[in-house]
Design a protein around this motif. Structure first.
Motif, short mmCIF file in Angstrom:
data_model
loop_
_atom_site.label_atom_id
_atom_site.label_comp_id
_atom_site.label_asym_id
_atom_site.label_seq_id
_atom_site.Cartn_x
_atom_site.Cartn_y
_atom_site.Cartn_z
N VAL A 260 1.64 37.14 -9.53
CA VAL A 260 1.37 38.53 -8.48
C VAL A 260 0.32 38.23 -7.55
CG1 VAL A 260 0.64 40.74 -8.34
CG2 VAL A 260 1.96 40.31 -10.31
N VAL A 261 0.67 38.63 -6.43
CA VAL A 261 -0.39 38.40 -5.28
C VAL A 261 -0.49 39.74 -4.79
CG1 VAL A 261 -0.76 37.67 -2.59
CG2 VAL A 261 0.75 36.44 -4.45
N THR A 262 -2.02 40.25 -4.69
CA THR A 262 -2.40 41.31 -4.30
C THR A 262 -3.05 41.35 -2.94
OG1 THR A 262 -4.46 41.49 -5.11
CG2 THR A 262 -2.45 42.34 -6.52
N LEU A 263 -3.33 42.15 -1.92
CA LEU A 263 -3.72 42.17 -0.85
C LEU A 263 -4.72 43.45 -0.37
CD1 LEU A 263 -4.35 41.64 2.15
CD2 LEU A 263 -2.30 42.82 2.84
N GLU A 264 -5.87 43.16 -0.33
CA GLU A 264 -6.94 44.46 -0.10
C GLU A 264 -7.23 44.29 1.49
OE1 GLU A 264 -11.29 45.90 -1.37
OE2 GLU A 264 -10.37 44.27 -2.56
#
Length: 338
Positions: A260-264
């Motif tokens: 998984v890749v998350t963006l903040e």
């Protein structure tokens, strides 16, 4: 004239765990596979594989390509023999344990027009391909820093084997986390560009009963001015691999285990932005990379997934890290030449 993947003849040198993986994938892709083994358990190979007892004779035969999957300290010798014989090359990482022979390999590959792939299979990871594309499009704006970490308890790596007898335990064989887990050093350059300066600290761990470094903390300054911190270890109780990239417009985080890749984004809560496809397994990385290699043999103008010159640059970074830890000073990778 290039031949099709289904009639390709490939020699795999080395039949340890990675050699057997490549053999299985080559067979699945329809290649005709030969293997040269340094070990007595080669009788466990797939019966479709032709065992060759003499490496020199095999390299002089009509094989189209050679997969170099033996010990790190033996990589360059076999690669040079194969290149001199005009064979295309798939070189397992790291390229070597020193810069000896690298200049000759680069010159021979260029002179003979050989197709080469280095074994950085993470270049085929769906999450990372997405991240690379988004960075190129300016998703985070100016990149300020990056952190990458990977670790696992070494005795758990290969069940049924004694880690104290494996190549990872011995300096002369190219062992230690810096070479063994070199993928993270490669990812920094693949995603953010060339490394200009290296500082590193390393330590052994008596609990492992090996002579090589069990932990490495490596600081990198990129040509762009961005900084990166790479952590590698043989000690983490459970496998973990993660990465964080911080830019002016936000933060990208990658969890390999979760896929998984998350963006903040600036001023926003973290959200999932990419996930590996359903059914994705680790071998897909190796299979995709090998398929690309065979496709390049058929169509040499296709770009490399993991080019030789980039593998050389990563080797220089790893060697600079070792020198930095030994001398307790900054080291420029470009100062290390073959």
């Amino acid at each position: 004239m290039a031949c099709s993947p289904r009639s390709m003849k490939v020699l795999v040198v080395g039949t340890g765990s990675i050699g057997k993986r490549h053999i299985g994938n080559l067979l699945e892709l329809g290649a005709e596979v030969q293997a040269f083994s340094y070990r007595p358990d080669a009788q466990t190979l797939d019966p479709r594989v032709t065992r060759v007892p003499d490496l020199a004779a095999a390299l002089a035969s009509d094989v189209d390509a050679v997969v170099v999957a033996n010990r790190t300290d033996q990589h360059m010798d076999v690669a040079l023999q194969a290149a001199r014989a005009g064979k295309h090359l798939f070189l397992e990482k790291p390229l070597a344990a020193s810069m000896a022979g690298v200049s000759e390999l680069l010159a021979t590959v260029q002179q003979k027009g050989l197709v080469v792939e280095a074994g950085f299979m993470l270049h085929s990871h769906p999450n990372l391909l997405w991240i690379r594309e988004q960075l190129a499009q300016g998703l985070l704006g100016e990149i300020w820093h990056m952190r990458a970490a990977v670790g696992q308890w070494l005795p758990d790596w290969r069940p049924g084997t004694d880690h104290r007898q494996g190549y990872g335990a011995f300096k002369a064989l190219g062992g230690g986390v810096t070479f063994d887990l070199i993928h993270e050093l490669d990812l920094v350059q693949w995603l953010l560009g060339p490394v200009a300066d290296v500082t590193a600290m390393m330590r052994t761990a008596a609990a492992l009963e090996i002579e090589t470094e069990a932990v490495a903390q490596i600081g990198l300054q990129l040509a762009s001015g961005a900084l990166a911190q790479v952590h590698l270890d043989y000690l983490r109780p459970g496998y973990g691999r993660e990465m964080e990239i911080v830019g002016r417009q936000g933060v990208l985080r990658w969890d390999y285990v979760q896929g998984v890749v998350t963006l903040e984004a600036a001023g926003q809560a973290p959200r999932e932005v990419h996930r590996v496809p359903e059914g994705f397994v680790r071998n897909h990385l190796f299979l995709t990379h090998m398929r690309h290699f065979l496709q390049r043999l058929q169509s040499p103008t296709l770009p490399a997934s993991s080019p030789l010159d980039e593998a050389v640059a990563v080797l220089q970074v790893a060697l600079a890290a070792h020198r930095s830890a030994q001398q307790r000073q900054h080291v420029r990778p470009s100062d290390l030449q073959g």
